[in-house]
Design an enzyme around this catalytic site. Structure first.
Site, PDB file in Angstrom:
ATOM      1  N   LYS A 194      78.215 -59.301  45.607  1.00 24.98           N
ATOM      2  CA  LYS A 194      77.297 -59.785  44.578  1.00 24.98           C
ATOM      3  C   LYS A 194      76.597 -61.024  45.108  1.00 24.98           C
ATOM      4  O   LYS A 194      77.237 -62.010  45.466  1.00 24.98           O
ATOM      5  CB  LYS A 194      78.095 -60.112  43.316  1.00 24.98           C
ATOM      6  N   LYS A 247      75.057 -55.674  44.269  1.00 30.50           N
ATOM      7  CA  LYS A 247      74.254 -56.203  43.158  1.00 30.50           C
ATOM      8  C   LYS A 247      73.518 -57.442  43.620  1.00 30.50           C
ATOM      9  O   LYS A 247      74.162 -58.301  44.213  1.00 30.50           O
ATOM     10  CB  LYS A 247      75.203 -56.551  42.010  1.00 30.50           C
TER      11      LYS A 247
HETATM   12  C1  PBG Z   1      78.435 -61.860  34.824  1.00 32.86           C
HETATM   13  C2  PBG Z   1      77.362 -60.921  35.181  1.00 32.86           C
HETATM   14  C3  PBG Z   1      76.008 -61.185  35.489  1.00 32.86           C
HETATM   15  C4  PBG Z   1      75.388 -59.963  35.647  1.00 32.86           C
HETATM   16  C5  PBG Z   1      76.360 -58.985  35.480  1.00 32.86           C
HETATM   17  N1  PBG Z   1      77.566 -59.594  35.203  1.00 32.86           N
HETATM   18  C6  PBG Z   1      75.275 -62.458  35.537  1.00 32.86           C
HETATM   19  C7  PBG Z   1      75.467 -63.440  36.608  1.00 32.86           C
HETATM   20  O1  PBG Z   1      76.238 -63.274  37.528  1.00 32.86           O
HETATM   21  O2  PBG Z   1      74.778 -64.452  36.488  1.00 32.86           O
HETATM   22  C8  PBG Z   1      73.922 -59.781  35.939  1.00 32.86           C
HETATM   23  C9  PBG Z   1      73.327 -58.496  35.512  1.00 32.86           C
HETATM   24  C10 PBG Z   1      71.862 -58.467  35.410  1.00 32.86           C
HETATM   25  O3  PBG Z   1      71.115 -59.359  35.831  1.00 32.86           O
HETATM   26  O4  PBG Z   1      71.392 -57.464  34.857  1.00 32.86           O
HETATM   27  N2  PBG Z   1      78.989 -62.556  35.878  1.00 32.86           N
HETATM   28 ZN    ZN Z   2      80.117 -64.561  35.495  1.00 34.01          ZN
END
Ligand code: PBG
Ligand code: ZN
Length: 321
Positions: A194, A247
């Protein structure tokens, strides 16, 4: 084997026979944002077509999803009260635990995945408990809390757990926590690679989870690093993850391919909020053919190596398929 594809005179049946990649409604997981309260269905300005909904509205939404053939959902909670550790997420009466129970009671055939993190539940908006000296997340205390959160979700009826906080050791900690109480059959889909990304902007509006200070760079990945991206996912495989994830998706298709080639585990992509909004806004402005660009994007994810696509477009894709 013929050497030249005579595309200009290709029989349409043969064209279909030769198509290498296919999309199916079974490829998709649809994200839902659940807010405490009743009768709430509030569209998000930055994400047209995406809503914050209360549990009663979520139950109606599940009917629509099933009619479209979508049986997999991933839940995000917006609790009434936030505090320094994100207690709502570890409480059996918290927004997510209550939602899972309600959904499973009315729609036992829904496959319910839960996003496991604390940023929606903490008053500071970071993904775990803060270390007061470092002013960032205390990794190891957060690990214990993630295991607690996972057990709460599964007790409420969750079918799969998806930890998204990028804490070191989160998969083994959650795996142990679940196994200890007899939930060894519950799979873990790790947000294993991520990136620290500006594409999450609109999500933080809908989930009300912007960090009140700083950013998430101390725990999310540098977008410039390819080898580290592979290592992160392989580490989670080592720790016992059942499904890996990349992601965001669009700017990272090379990483999708890399991880697909380095692991035999199923691979998910998260087609994130900013990616969704870009297409939506461009479509609404009449700049692109929204549906065509959307389908082209989805097939791109599969061609790159994704087995599962988490996407806000899932309903629209299902309608077209
Ligand atoms: C929580 C999380 C996030 C997303 C999914 N789970 C936000 C982040 O990490 O700031 C982002 C999903 C999206 O942008 O559609 N940690
Ligand atoms: Zn988070």
């Amino acid at each position: 084997m013929f050497k030249r594809f005579r595309r200009k005179r290709l029989n349409p049946v043969l064209r279909d026979l030769l198509q290498e990649t296919h999309l199916s409604v079974n490829d998709f997981i649809y994200p839902l944002f659940i807010k405490s309260g009743e009768g709430i269905k509030k569209e998000v300005d930055s994400m047209p077509g995406v809503f914050q909904m209360s549990i009663d509205e979520i139950l109606k939404e599940c009917v629509v999803l099933k009619e479209l053939g979508i049986y997999s959902i991933i839940l995000f909670g917006i609790p009434k009260v936030k505090d320094s550790i994100g207690s709502d997420a570890m409480c059996e009466h918290g927004i997510i635990a209550s939602s899972i129970r309600a959904i499973k009671e009315v729609h036992p055939d829904m496959f319910v995945v839960t996003d496991l993190c604390f940023c929606e539940y903490t008053d500071h908006g970071h993904c775990g408990v803060l270390d007061p000296v470092l002013e960032t997340v205390d990794n190891d205390i957060t690990l214990d809390n993630l295991a607690k959160q996972a057990v709460i979700h599964v007790k409420a009826g969750a079918d799969m757990i998806a930890p998204s906080g990028m804490m070191d050791g989160m998969i083994s900690s959650i795996r142990k926590g679940l196994d200890k109480v007899g939930f060894s059959h519950i799979p873990i889909m790790s947000y294993s690679t991520k990136f620290s990304s500006a594409y999450y902007g609109p999500f933080r509006d809908v989930a009300e989870s912007s960090p009140s200070f700083g950013d998430r760079r101390s725990y999310q990945m540098n977008p410039a690093n390819r080898k580290e991206a592979i290592l992160e996912s392989l580490a989670d495989e080592e720790e016992g993850a059942d499904i890996l994830m990349v992601k965001p998706a669009l700017a990272y298709l090379d990483i999708v391919r890399d991880i697909k080639e380095n692991s035999s585990l199923p691979l998910a992509v998260y087609n994130v909020s900013g990616e969704y909004s870009m297409l939506k806004m461009a479509g609404e402005a009449g700049v692109i053919d929204y549906e065509k660009v959307m389908m082209e994007t989805m097939i791109g994810f599969k061609r790159a190596g994704a087995d599962i696509i988490i996407s806000y477009h899932a309903k629209e894709v299902a309608e077209l398929l």
